[in-house]
Scaffold this motif. Structure first.
Motif, mmCIF file in Angstrom:
data_model
loop_
_atom_site.group_PDB
_atom_site.id
_atom_site.type_symbol
_atom_site.label_atom_id
_atom_site.label_comp_id
_atom_site.label_asym_id
_atom_site.label_seq_id
_atom_site.Cartn_x
_atom_site.Cartn_y
_atom_site.Cartn_z
ATOM 1 N N ALA A 93 30.075 51.508 40.845
ATOM 2 C CA ALA A 93 29.804 52.935 41.040
ATOM 3 C C ALA A 93 30.725 53.777 40.161
ATOM 4 O O ALA A 93 31.886 53.408 39.915
ATOM 5 C CB ALA A 93 29.991 53.296 42.512
ATOM 6 N N ASP A 94 30.185 54.918 39.712
ATOM 7 C CA ASP A 94 30.984 55.814 38.875
ATOM 8 C C ASP A 94 32.241 56.306 39.577
ATOM 9 O O ASP A 94 33.239 56.621 38.928
ATOM 10 C CB ASP A 94 30.147 57.019 38.430
ATOM 11 C CG ASP A 94 29.263 56.707 37.237
ATOM 12 O OD1 ASP A 94 29.401 55.605 36.661
ATOM 13 O OD2 ASP A 94 28.443 57.569 36.862
ATOM 14 N N THR A 95 32.219 56.373 40.888
ATOM 15 C CA THR A 95 33.418 56.819 41.608
ATOM 16 C C THR A 95 34.534 55.781 41.538
ATOM 17 O O THR A 95 35.705 56.112 41.690
ATOM 18 C CB THR A 95 33.085 57.114 43.089
ATOM 19 O OG1 THR A 95 32.502 55.948 43.679
ATOM 20 C CG2 THR A 95 32.131 58.297 43.203
ATOM 21 N N VAL A 96 34.151 54.514 41.287
ATOM 22 C CA VAL A 96 35.141 53.442 41.165
ATOM 23 C C VAL A 96 35.597 53.305 39.714
ATOM 24 O O VAL A 96 36.783 53.241 39.414
ATOM 25 C CB VAL A 96 34.554 52.099 41.662
ATOM 26 C CG1 VAL A 96 35.540 50.964 41.450
ATOM 27 C CG2 VAL A 96 34.153 52.216 43.117
ATOM 28 N N CYS A 97 34.628 53.254 38.785
ATOM 29 C CA CYS A 97 34.922 53.122 37.345
ATOM 30 C C CYS A 97 33.731 53.667 36.565
ATOM 31 O O CYS A 97 32.716 52.983 36.409
ATOM 32 C CB CYS A 97 35.177 51.663 36.968
ATOM 33 S SG CYS A 97 35.524 51.430 35.204
ATOM 34 N N ALA A 98 33.833 54.856 36.099
ATOM 35 C CA ALA A 98 32.736 55.484 35.351
ATOM 36 C C ALA A 98 32.517 54.752 34.026
ATOM 37 O O ALA A 98 33.461 54.212 33.431
ATOM 38 C CB ALA A 98 33.038 56.951 35.095
ATOM 39 N N ASN A 101 34.689 55.246 30.739
ATOM 40 C CA ASN A 101 36.073 54.783 30.595
ATOM 41 C C ASN A 101 36.216 53.901 29.354
ATOM 42 O O ASN A 101 37.303 53.746 28.817
ATOM 43 C CB ASN A 101 36.528 54.018 31.837
ATOM 44 C CG ASN A 101 36.906 54.961 32.963
ATOM 45 O OD1 ASN A 101 38.002 55.494 32.991
ATOM 46 N ND2 ASN A 101 35.967 55.192 33.881
ATOM 47 N N GLN A 142 40.120 55.108 35.200
ATOM 48 C CA GLN A 142 40.234 55.010 36.659
ATOM 49 C C GLN A 142 40.853 53.667 37.031
ATOM 50 O O GLN A 142 40.605 52.652 36.376
ATOM 51 C CB GLN A 142 38.847 55.132 37.292
ATOM 52 C CG GLN A 142 38.230 56.512 37.137
ATOM 53 C CD GLN A 142 36.755 56.477 37.455
ATOM 54 O OE1 GLN A 142 35.980 56.035 36.617
ATOM 55 N NE2 GLN A 142 36.384 56.945 38.656
ATOM 56 N N CYS A 145 38.770 50.434 37.348
ATOM 57 C CA CYS A 145 38.242 49.741 36.165
ATOM 58 C C CYS A 145 38.914 48.391 35.926
ATOM 59 O O CYS A 145 38.423 47.593 35.110
ATOM 60 C CB CYS A 145 38.390 50.612 34.915
ATOM 61 S SG CYS A 145 37.307 52.054 34.901
#
Length: 163
Positions: A93-98, A101, A142, A145
């Motif tokens: 998910a983008d909230t974890v690792c967009a 990056n 993030q 990542c």
């Protein structure tokens, strides 16, 4: 009425042979023939890009090389003219690792020596290319990542190199 002599007969025979021979020679120049054919041009197949690797592992602010193998499946040689990196994605998910990056490094130069691949089945129908500094991880990625796998699409452009 006149009698034909051997001499007269010889002249008449020579004349008949001359006319007949000239007719045969003339007929040789009148020979002709025609014909036609139909053919369909083939279609070019896509080059195959495989074995994509990235070194070193991504880290904050890193620039990374991309190495891959290109195979020509066409019946004619192909000259590779450029290499590009597509939109990089990952499965989290983008909230974890967009996805952004890791990005294509727009400052990277094209590989110095892009090969001409031989026709399919030849000893030179495949080559390994290294695209130095093709990728970079942003300086402040993030935390999520760490350990994430990114999908890096690689595209090669080429032209026919048939001579």
């Amino acid at each position: 009425m006149r009698k034909f002599t051997k001499r007269s007969a010889a002249f008449v025979t020579a004349g008949v042979i001359a006319v007949t021979g000239a007719g045969a020679a003339y007929a040789a120049w009148l020979l002709s023939g025609t014909g036609s054919a139909a053919a369909t041009a083939g279609s070019a197949a896509q080059l195959s890009v495989s074995g994509i690797t990235v070194t070193p592992a991504f880290g904050p602010g890193s620039t990374n090389d991309v190495a891959f193998t290109v195979t020509n499946t066409n019946a004619f040689p192909a000259e590779i003219t450029s290499v590009s990196i597509g939109t990089i994605t990952n499965a989290v998910a983008d909230t974890v690792c967009a996805d952004n990056n890791v990005v294509a490094n727009e400052d990277a130069d094209q590989p110095a020596s892009l090969p001409t691949l031989g026709a399919a089945g030849s000893a030179t129908d495949e080559a390994t290319i290294t695209f130095d500094d093709a990728l970079k991880m942003i300086a402040d990625p993030q935390n999520g990542c760490q350990g994430v796998n990114f999908t890096i699409p690689v595209t090669v452009a080429a032209v026919s190199a048939a001579s």
